[in-house]
Motif scaffolding. Structure first.
Motif, mmCIF file in Angstrom:
data_model
loop_
_atom_site.group_PDB
_atom_site.id
_atom_site.type_symbol
_atom_site.label_atom_id
_atom_site.label_comp_id
_atom_site.label_asym_id
_atom_site.label_seq_id
_atom_site.Cartn_x
_atom_site.Cartn_y
_atom_site.Cartn_z
ATOM 1 N N ASP A 63 0.894 -1.205 -0.167
ATOM 2 C CA ASP A 63 0.055 0.037 0.003
ATOM 3 C C ASP A 63 0.905 1.083 0.077
ATOM 4 N N CYS A 64 2.157 1.402 0.579
ATOM 5 C CA CYS A 64 3.087 2.312 0.665
ATOM 6 C C CYS A 64 4.000 2.672 -0.559
ATOM 7 N N SER A 66 4.871 3.532 -4.322
ATOM 8 C CA SER A 66 4.380 4.507 -5.059
ATOM 9 C C SER A 66 4.546 3.790 -6.823
ATOM 10 N N PHE A 134 8.019 5.924 -0.528
ATOM 11 C CA PHE A 134 7.619 4.973 0.445
ATOM 12 C C PHE A 134 7.630 5.334 1.927
ATOM 13 N N ASN A 137 4.718 7.744 2.416
ATOM 14 C CA ASN A 137 3.324 6.928 2.604
ATOM 15 C C ASN A 137 3.397 6.235 3.949
ATOM 16 N N LEU A 138 4.481 5.533 4.313
ATOM 17 C CA LEU A 138 4.470 4.934 5.796
ATOM 18 C C LEU A 138 4.120 6.066 6.825
ATOM 19 N N LYS A 141 0.444 6.584 7.006
ATOM 20 C CA LYS A 141 -0.293 5.569 7.619
ATOM 21 C C LYS A 141 -0.070 5.845 9.165
ATOM 22 N N ASN A 147 -2.512 3.585 11.720
ATOM 23 C CA ASN A 147 -2.326 2.231 11.212
ATOM 24 C C ASN A 147 -1.951 1.319 12.464
#
Length: 349
Positions: A63-64, A66, A134, A137-138, A141, A147
């Motif tokens: 999900d993270c 790109s 990455f 994005n992490l 979350k 998360n």
């Protein structure tokens, strides 16, 4: 264009950010014991074939990712040295794996091995170009989406001996399954980075790794021992970051309510020394807590940044101070606060 490492490491207050994140994760874990227990059970069950924890991690990583790299060219990425230089510095098991993979018609030449290394470096450069997006994005979350998988992973690795437990799991797999050359290389590579990294981070010590090594297969024992022989260690000290829930004894919810009331009625930084003394007298906190650990926990719990020097000095004076007889000045106030609040804390423990 910025070097990728500079982009990732350009954080001047990294230790402070790490400590703040650790306190937040500890606080979250104390409030979500059931979620973490479920995650930990899944990690423990990997050796029995339950891969649900790994599936959750891989799903999170996916999900993270790109769709596009960060636009960095190969020349802007960190250099790995020449293929020959890399070859010379590889451990023998890695050379053997490369040679096995490079075989043509049953044979492998050094030129074949160097060619595979060059291909691998090109692939690593491509992968590294995705790292900034990455990591971003992490972070989103972790910070925005809150998360739970990330929080569980962080706590597991930083506070629950995740590194040593993962090696013990790999050791169990090695003893029970039939492994090929690639599997063995992966396991030995994991030892090669987990041992020094966990020691450098202060989450494990040479002693803790030594205990694990003694219970492992000779192949893993050898690799752990080799990494320990190269390490200066951290003199047996582990990172000590604890939230207030980790420090309190008894009815934690009631105690936390009283602590907040204490800080409202006694806002001065020096009063935190009196707070810890009162909690100690009421047997409401664990023994031998350092003032610095308590101070960081209170800052995280109250959401306030409080100067540490004055209360830490006063607590050092209080540790051996006996309030026999009448007191004068600031010591009279200290005695009144401590005795009053120790009674309050004792009543809810």
């Amino acid at each position: 264009m910025k070097n990728i490492l500079e982009a990732l490491m350009n954080v001047s207050n990294f230790p402070e950010l790490r400590e703040r994140a650790s306190l937040c994760i500890c606080f979250w874990k104390a409030e979500h014991e059931d979620v973490y227990t479920d995650f930990k059970n899944k990690m423990d069950n990997i050796s029995t074939g339950d891969l649900s924890a790994l599936e959750e991690m891989f799903s999170l990583a996916s999900d993270c990712l790109s769709d596009k790299a960060a636009g960095m060219t190969t020349s802007s990425l960190p250099g790995y040295g020449t293929a020959e230089g890399i070859w010379q510095n590889l451990p023998q098991y890695a050379k053997s794996y490369i040679a096995e993979t490079s075989k043509k018609d049953g044979k492998a030449t050094k030129e074949d091995c160097l060619s595979l290394i060059e291909e691998s470096v090109d692939y690593m450069n491509t992968c590294m170009s995705f790292v900034p997006s990455f990591v971003n994005n992490l972070k989103v979350k972790a910070m925005d989406e809150e998360n739970d998988v990330i929080r569980c992973m962080y706590y597991y690795m930083m506070f629950d001996g995740g590194s040593t437990k993962m090696i013990e799991t790999l050791n169990s797999i090695m003893n029970e399954d039939i492994l090929d050359q690639e599997d063995l290389t992966m396991i030995r590579g994991a030892v090669g980075f987990m041992v020094p990294d966990s020691i450098n981070l202060g989450v494990e010590t040479k002693e803790s790794w030594g205990k694990v090594a003694n219970s492992c297969d000779p192949e893993i024992w050898k690799d752990i021992s080799y990494e320990l022989s190269k390490s200066d260690g951290n003199r047996g000290r582990k990172v000590e970051v604890k939230c207030i829930d980790n420090l309190l004894i008894g009815n934690k919810s009631a105690l936390k309510e009283k602590i907040l009331l204490f800080t409202e009625e006694n806002p001065g930084p020096i009063c935190l020394a009196y707070l810890l003394k009162a909690l100690t007298m009421a047997d409401a906190v664990k023994k031998n807590i350092s003032y610095a650990t308590f101070h960081r926990a209170i800052e995280q719990f109250t959401g306030r940044k409080i100067g540490i020097d004055t209360p830490q000095k006063r607590y050092g004076e209080l540790k051996d101070f006996e309030f026999h007889g009448p007191q004068k000045g600031s010591w009279a106030r200290a005695k009144a606060i401590i005795y009053h609040w120790s009674d309050i804390f004792a009543s809810v423990v």
